[in-house]
Design a protein around this motif. Sequence first.
Motif, mmCIF file in Angstrom:
data_model
loop_
_atom_site.group_PDB
_atom_site.id
_atom_site.type_symbol
_atom_site.label_atom_id
_atom_site.label_comp_id
_atom_site.label_asym_id
_atom_site.label_seq_id
_atom_site.Cartn_x
_atom_site.Cartn_y
_atom_site.Cartn_z
ATOM 1 N N VAL A 231 0.820 -1.207 0.000
ATOM 2 C CA VAL A 231 0.000 0.000 0.000
ATOM 3 C C VAL A 231 0.855 1.259 0.000
ATOM 4 C CG1 VAL A 231 -1.647 1.351 1.346
ATOM 5 C CG2 VAL A 231 -1.968 -1.110 1.093
ATOM 6 N N ARG A 232 1.947 1.265 0.745
ATOM 7 C CA ARG A 232 2.742 2.499 0.853
ATOM 8 C C ARG A 232 3.320 2.904 -0.498
ATOM 9 N NH1 ARG A 232 8.687 1.693 3.367
ATOM 10 N NH2 ARG A 232 9.164 -0.395 2.617
ATOM 11 N N TYR A 233 3.659 1.914 -1.334
ATOM 12 C CA TYR A 233 4.205 2.257 -2.642
ATOM 13 C C TYR A 233 3.092 2.690 -3.591
ATOM 14 C CZ TYR A 233 8.421 0.137 -0.781
ATOM 15 O OH TYR A 233 9.502 -0.151 -0.001
ATOM 16 N N LEU A 234 1.901 2.156 -3.393
ATOM 17 C CA LEU A 234 0.755 2.630 -4.175
ATOM 18 C C LEU A 234 0.488 4.099 -3.839
ATOM 19 C CD1 LEU A 234 -1.636 2.269 -6.057
ATOM 20 C CD2 LEU A 234 -2.924 1.300 -4.141
ATOM 21 N N LYS A 235 0.615 4.448 -2.560
ATOM 22 C CA LYS A 235 0.416 5.833 -2.141
ATOM 23 C C LYS A 235 1.426 6.762 -2.812
ATOM 24 C CE LYS A 235 -0.581 6.922 2.097
ATOM 25 N NZ LYS A 235 -0.487 7.055 3.560
ATOM 26 N N VAL A 236 2.656 6.276 -2.942
ATOM 27 C CA VAL A 236 3.692 7.074 -3.609
ATOM 28 C C VAL A 236 3.279 7.350 -5.053
ATOM 29 C CG1 VAL A 236 6.071 7.066 -4.467
ATOM 30 C CG2 VAL A 236 5.580 6.259 -2.151
#
Length: 324
Positions: free
Chosen positions: A256-261
């Motif tokens: 999820v954190r990389y999707l947020k990026v």
Amino acid sequence: MSFSFFKALRPKTPQEVARSIKESLMALDTKTVVEVKALEKALEEVEKNFAAMRTLLSGDGESEPNLEQISQLVEEICREDVLTLLIHKLPILGWEARKDLVHCWSILLKQKVESNYCCVEYIEQHFELLDFLVVCYDNKEIALSTGIMLRDCIKFPTLAQYILESASFVLFFKFVELPNFDVASDAFSTFKDLLTKHANVVSEFLNAHYDEFFDLYEKLLMSPNYVTRRQSLKLLSEILLESPNTQIMRRYILEVRYLKVMMTLLRVFVANPNKPREVKIILAKNKEKLLELLQNLSPGKGSEDEELEEEKEFIMKEIGKISV
């Protein structure tokens, strides 16, 4: 009257060239560097010897280089540890000497002696030389020269692998954002070569250092510097789409954190009120695909997922407004 002084001097043998280079570089000791006149004289001698090395390796413009002599020179340079001196004395050398060294470097690395890459094998036994070259990005006077030399080294899998696995590799995340644009761009070129030239080597490295690497890479993607963000995003897509990195890509896109990026980066493009026409054209051309892709994103029920849902709706709304 004697005319013997008109007679051309006998060209130095490869062994003599290597010996002269070694002696002139060793003369650049602490005492010499302190004394201005002594340093100037020593640097002139180095420059003269480097010019002789370049002629031996590349020819003189009238005749082709002699392959046997080149092999002899390479063998002697490795046997006498001249390669170490060439690198460690780099910061002291003048511009002309550095230019000749950079020219000769790629030729030296390519030469085979007894079916082996002699200079590459030497560096494999002295990996600290690669660390030295990497750290030279902190010296803007020689950074562009050492950058070229590093990229010549990276062409060989064993040398590229060492740099990736070394402690000095993390320095590239700093070097690609140095305030000097030319040095930062050169560092990024070297960084890119490290991560794209040998797909299998890179895949092994990423599997072994996944969290550490992508934690650092996330900072590049979120850099305040637009050029850094753009270059890093493009490079990331190249890395993840390499066939040996399929498992890496699957792992990356599940976080999820990389999707947020990526959502943040996309928001930067679509929400910019002063979008360049080229950006508008690309977004408009891919409008339907982008909307479909975003629509199919399925956030969960956590607070982070709720934030992503809000971000998604905002981006979809902005994309819907785009027209050329």
